[in-house]
Design a protein around this motif. Structure first.
Motif, PDB file in Angstrom:
ATOM      1  N   ALA A 170       0.480   4.682   5.245  1.00 35.66           N
ATOM      2  CA  ALA A 170       0.146   5.322   6.524  1.00 35.66           C
ATOM      3  C   ALA A 170      -1.340   5.639   6.609  1.00 35.66           C
ATOM      4  O   ALA A 170      -1.967   5.443   7.660  1.00 35.66           O
ATOM      5  N   THR A 171      -1.936   6.144   5.529  1.00 37.04           N
ATOM      6  CA  THR A 171      -3.367   6.471   5.575  1.00 37.04           C
ATOM      7  C   THR A 171      -4.215   5.212   5.645  1.00 37.04           C
ATOM      8  O   THR A 171      -5.288   5.200   6.245  1.00 37.04           O
ATOM      9  N   GLU A 172      -3.696   4.113   5.057  1.00 41.27           N
ATOM     10  CA  GLU A 172      -4.405   2.832   5.178  1.00 41.27           C
ATOM     11  C   GLU A 172      -4.344   2.332   6.623  1.00 41.27           C
ATOM     12  O   GLU A 172      -5.337   1.817   7.164  1.00 41.27           O
ATOM     13  N   TYR A 173      -3.166   2.504   7.268  1.00 41.13           N
ATOM     14  CA  TYR A 173      -3.033   2.087   8.667  1.00 41.13           C
ATOM     15  C   TYR A 173      -3.930   2.934   9.569  1.00 41.13           C
ATOM     16  O   TYR A 173      -4.466   2.451  10.567  1.00 41.13           O
ATOM     17  N   ALA A 174      -4.125   4.215   9.201  1.00 41.25           N
ATOM     18  CA  ALA A 174      -4.995   5.106   9.988  1.00 41.25           C
ATOM     19  C   ALA A 174      -6.467   4.938   9.628  1.00 41.25           C
ATOM     20  O   ALA A 174      -7.303   5.730  10.074  1.00 41.25           O
ATOM     21  N   GLN A 175      -6.786   3.914   8.805  1.00 45.28           N
ATOM     22  CA  GLN A 175      -8.161   3.602   8.399  1.00 45.28           C
ATOM     23  C   GLN A 175      -8.816   4.794   7.673  1.00 45.28           C
ATOM     24  O   GLN A 175     -10.010   5.035   7.821  1.00 45.28           O
ATOM     25  N   PHE A 176      -8.021   5.532   6.931  1.00 42.39           N
ATOM     26  CA  PHE A 176      -8.491   6.648   6.095  1.00 42.39           C
ATOM     27  C   PHE A 176      -9.207   7.724   6.908  1.00 42.39           C
ATOM     28  O   PHE A 176     -10.078   8.413   6.405  1.00 42.39           O
ATOM     29  N   LYS A 177      -8.825   7.871   8.179  1.00 45.75           N
ATOM     30  CA  LYS A 177      -9.467   8.863   9.043  1.00 45.75           C
ATOM     31  C   LYS A 177      -8.554  10.042   9.359  1.00 45.75           C
ATOM     32  O   LYS A 177      -8.976  10.975  10.037  1.00 45.75           O
ATOM     33  N   ASP A 178      -7.312   9.995   8.900  1.00 43.59           N
ATOM     34  CA  ASP A 178      -6.353  11.073   9.178  1.00 43.59           C
ATOM     35  C   ASP A 178      -6.303  12.016   7.973  1.00 43.59           C
ATOM     36  O   ASP A 178      -5.803  11.665   6.897  1.00 43.59           O
ATOM     37  N   TRP A 179      -6.837  13.230   8.152  1.00 44.92           N
ATOM     38  CA  TRP A 179      -6.881  14.190   7.040  1.00 44.92           C
ATOM     39  C   TRP A 179      -5.490  14.607   6.582  1.00 44.92           C
ATOM     40  O   TRP A 179      -5.274  14.920   5.416  1.00 44.92           O
ATOM     41  N   TRP A 180      -4.509  14.607   7.492  1.00 45.06           N
ATOM     42  CA  TRP A 180      -3.165  15.068   7.153  1.00 45.06           C
ATOM     43  C   TRP A 180      -2.555  14.208   6.061  1.00 45.06           C
ATOM     44  O   TRP A 180      -1.934  14.717   5.122  1.00 45.06           O
ATOM     45  N   TRP A 181      -2.724  12.893   6.163  1.00 40.73           N
ATOM     46  CA  TRP A 181      -2.153  12.008   5.155  1.00 40.73           C
ATOM     47  C   TRP A 181      -2.841  12.186   3.810  1.00 40.73           C
ATOM     48  O   TRP A 181      -2.220  12.057   2.750  1.00 40.73           O
ATOM     49  N   LYS A 182      -4.141  12.498   3.823  1.00 49.02           N
ATOM     50  CA  LYS A 182      -4.835  12.723   2.554  1.00 49.02           C
ATOM     51  C   LYS A 182      -4.277  13.960   1.841  1.00 49.02           C
ATOM     52  O   LYS A 182      -4.133  13.978   0.616  1.00 49.02           O
ATOM     53  N   VAL A 183      -3.965  14.997   2.625  1.00 50.21           N
ATOM     54  CA  VAL A 183      -3.364  16.191   2.038  1.00 50.21           C
ATOM     55  C   VAL A 183      -2.002  15.852   1.433  1.00 50.21           C
ATOM     56  O   VAL A 183      -1.667  16.304   0.327  1.00 50.21           O
ATOM     57  N   GLN A 184      -1.202  15.034   2.112  1.00 49.26           N
ATOM     58  CA  GLN A 184       0.125  14.683   1.594  1.00 49.26           C
ATOM     59  C   GLN A 184       0.020  13.846   0.330  1.00 49.26           C
ATOM     60  O   GLN A 184       0.800  14.028  -0.610  1.00 49.26           O
ATOM     61  N   ILE A 185      -0.962  12.934   0.285  1.00 52.44           N
ATOM     62  CA  ILE A 185      -1.165  12.161  -0.949  1.00 52.44           C
ATOM     63  C   ILE A 185      -1.559  13.096  -2.087  1.00 52.44           C
ATOM     64  O   ILE A 185      -1.094  12.953  -3.229  1.00 52.44           O
ATOM     65  N   GLY A 186      -2.420  14.073  -1.779  1.00 49.30           N
ATOM     66  CA  GLY A 186      -2.806  15.060  -2.796  1.00 49.30           C
ATOM     67  C   GLY A 186      -1.611  15.840  -3.304  1.00 49.30           C
ATOM     68  O   GLY A 186      -1.484  16.103  -4.512  1.00 49.30           O
ATOM     69  N   LYS A 187      -0.685  16.211  -2.400  1.00 48.15           N
ATOM     70  CA  LYS A 187       0.517  16.939  -2.820  1.00 48.15           C
ATOM     71  C   LYS A 187       1.382  16.082  -3.738  1.00 48.15           C
ATOM     72  O   LYS A 187       1.939  16.572  -4.725  1.00 48.15           O
ATOM     73  N   CYS A 188       1.473  14.789  -3.430  1.00 47.24           N
ATOM     74  CA  CYS A 188       2.255  13.894  -4.293  1.00 47.24           C
ATOM     75  C   CYS A 188       1.611  13.776  -5.669  1.00 47.24           C
ATOM     76  O   CYS A 188       2.300  13.825  -6.698  1.00 47.24           O
ATOM     77  N   TYR A 189       0.295  13.597  -5.709  1.00 48.55           N
ATOM     78  CA  TYR A 189      -0.402  13.512  -7.000  1.00 48.55           C
ATOM     79  C   TYR A 189      -0.211  14.796  -7.805  1.00 48.55           C
ATOM     80  O   TYR A 189      -0.044  14.765  -9.028  1.00 48.55           O
ATOM     81  N   TYR A 190      -0.249  15.943  -7.104  1.00 51.72           N
ATOM     82  CA  TYR A 190      -0.063  17.227  -7.791  1.00 51.72           C
ATOM     83  C   TYR A 190       1.317  17.303  -8.436  1.00 51.72           C
ATOM     84  O   TYR A 190       1.461  17.733  -9.582  1.00 51.72           O
TER      85      TYR A 190
END
Length: 469
Positions: A170-190
């Protein structure tokens, strides 16, 4: 919400009673190329693993009981930090998994289907959504649907791998401009234990969108990496951008409390109350700190405030009973404990109340009643190390040496982090002439509480005996 707290040690003759408690816890080869590794020896005041190195002058175990990790028990139960990090398999098995029970979470709730889960079953034999058959690439191209699907996979199914795959697409489809998806990826990594990768994602999200939630997640990463000073600086920078934000101020207070800097923690909790005067955690922790500062009357005011706010549970009435007893308001003491027993939801809470009633009985001099109360504590919770220790003191007063020794051995094996059982074993062994066992137990007591004066005096006497031999 639970307001849980404890009481100070009372010493009777030579042997020591344990505090009242209301329980509301790499080798070099592994460190190489591991960017999540933590330094083995931290600088003073910079580590949560060694809270005793704090420069804030925290309370000693003689005044305030400590957890297995060496931190003073707080006035508010926080499941993520209460148990600490057990160092052995035996301690891990004995460490509480939740705020309410000392049993492993698999046996407590793993065998039951939650009502929310049961309501979403489309048929008796199948799940609501079969994740293995989903085409994540197709759903990742539908932002609104993708976010709802991610929340379901992450929170309901607890399938971190599929959630991470969906978030990455999803963040790749949003061209890495959607902060919400970055937070969710961070939660998964955590959740996967990849803390440095999570840190990068949260920092990137903060650059795009300054959010309080993202700051809190990033602080959790730093705390897991044992970097409390970095987390404190992050919270203070967040307060510059979000002045008066209660969650950030409360986060600072929690870190100071975990580092044994109780005075700074109390100041920040008071700052929390200036912004939100109904904050239960701040009121409970300030009340607890006042109690341990020998101000039970002031602590009573804070717990009465919680009662006025509608907090109505076993822990609160237990605390009110202890406050009334030490503030010499005896008319309300037993009625508060009676209400606490009535509101207890499980055997662990009942055991805590009976244990504190035992200390009230010791305070008024009725040792027979105290004996019965400590026995009832063990009936409700057979792993209550403090009750074993105090029963041993009472048995010793009756002259039952062997029974006292057996009880103390049980207490020291259940709670090796407490100094009282080790010290009592040392006193008992010294009285019967077993100097070697007394010396060994005294060393364990000194290791658990280096500042205990009686232990140091006993060690000095034993060394003089050995020198004479």
């Amino acid at each position: 919400i639970q307001a849980a707290w404890n009481l100070k040690t009372r010493a009777l003759t030579e042997m020591v009673y344990v505090d009242e408690i209301d329980m509301d816890q790499e080798g070099i080869a592994e460190i190489i190329l591991d960017e999540n590794a933590i330094a083995q020896v931290a600088r003073p005041g910079t580590s949560l693993k060694l809270p005793g190195t704090s420069q804030g002058g925290g309370p000693s175990p003689a005044v305030r009981p400590v957890t297995q990790s060496g931190r003073p028990i707080t006035g508010f139960v926080r499941p993520s930090t209460q148990s600490g990090r057990p160092s052995t398999m035996e301690q891990a098995i004995q460490t509480p998994r939740t705020a309410l029970t000392a049993r492993p979470i698999t046996s407590a709730s793993g065998g039951f289907v939650r009502p929310g889960t049961a309501s979403m079953l489309t048929n008796p034999d199948g799940p609501f959504i079969n994740l293995s058959r989903l085409n994540l690439t197709k759903y990742a191209q539908k932002p609104k649907l993708a976010k709802a699907l991610f929340e379901y996979i992450f929170h309901h199914e607890n399938d971190i791998k599929n959630a991470l795959d969906l978030a990455a697409l999803a963040t790749e489809y949003a061209q890495f401009k959607d902060w919400w998806w970055k937070v969710q990826i961070g939660k998964c990594y955590y959740r996967l234990g990849l803390y440095r990768e999570a840190e990068k994602q949260f920092k990137s999200a903060l650059k795009q969108q300054d959010m309080v939630d993202t700051i809190l997640y990033l602080a959790k990463v730093y705390l897991r990496l044992d970097q409390p000073v970095t987390a404190l600086n992050l919270f203070k920078q967040g307060l510059e951008r979000f002045p008066g934000e209660v969650t950030l101020i409360c986060g600072i207070a929690r870190i100071y409390e975990e580092m044994n800097n109780i005075s700074s923690a109390a100041e920040y909790y008071k700052e929390v109350l200036k912004q939100d005067n109904t904050h239960v955690e701040a009121i409970a922790c300030i009340g607890s700190n006042h109690f341990y500062s020998d101000q039970p009357e002031i602590a009573l005011r804070f717990y009465r405030r919680l009662l006025q706010m509608g907090v109505y549970n076993c822990q609160l009435f237990n605390n009110l009973g202890l406050c009334c007893f030490y503030a010499q308001q005896y008319d309300m003491t037993l009625s508060s404990f009676e209400r606490a027993l009535f509101l207890a939801e499980n055997e662990e809470e009942t055991a805590d109340v009976w244990y504190n009633l035992g200390h009230v009985a010791v305070g008024i001099g009725d040792l027979n009643l105290a004996y019965q109360c400590f026995k009832l504590t063990l009936v409700n919770n057979n792993d209550y190390a403090e009750a074993y220790n105090n029963l041993a003191v009472l048995e010793m007063r009756k002259g039952h040496t062997e029974q006292a020794r057996a009880l103390l051995q049980t207490a020291s094996s259940l709670a090796p982090h407490m100094y009282e059982p080790h010290f009592n074993v040392a006193i008992l062994s010294e009285k019967v002439g077993d100097l070697q066992r007394s010396y060994t137990a005294a060393q364990k007591s000194e290791e658990a509480f280096p500042g205990h004066v009686d232990t140091q005096q006993l060690l000095k006497q034993l060394k003089e005996h050995f020198a004479m031999l």
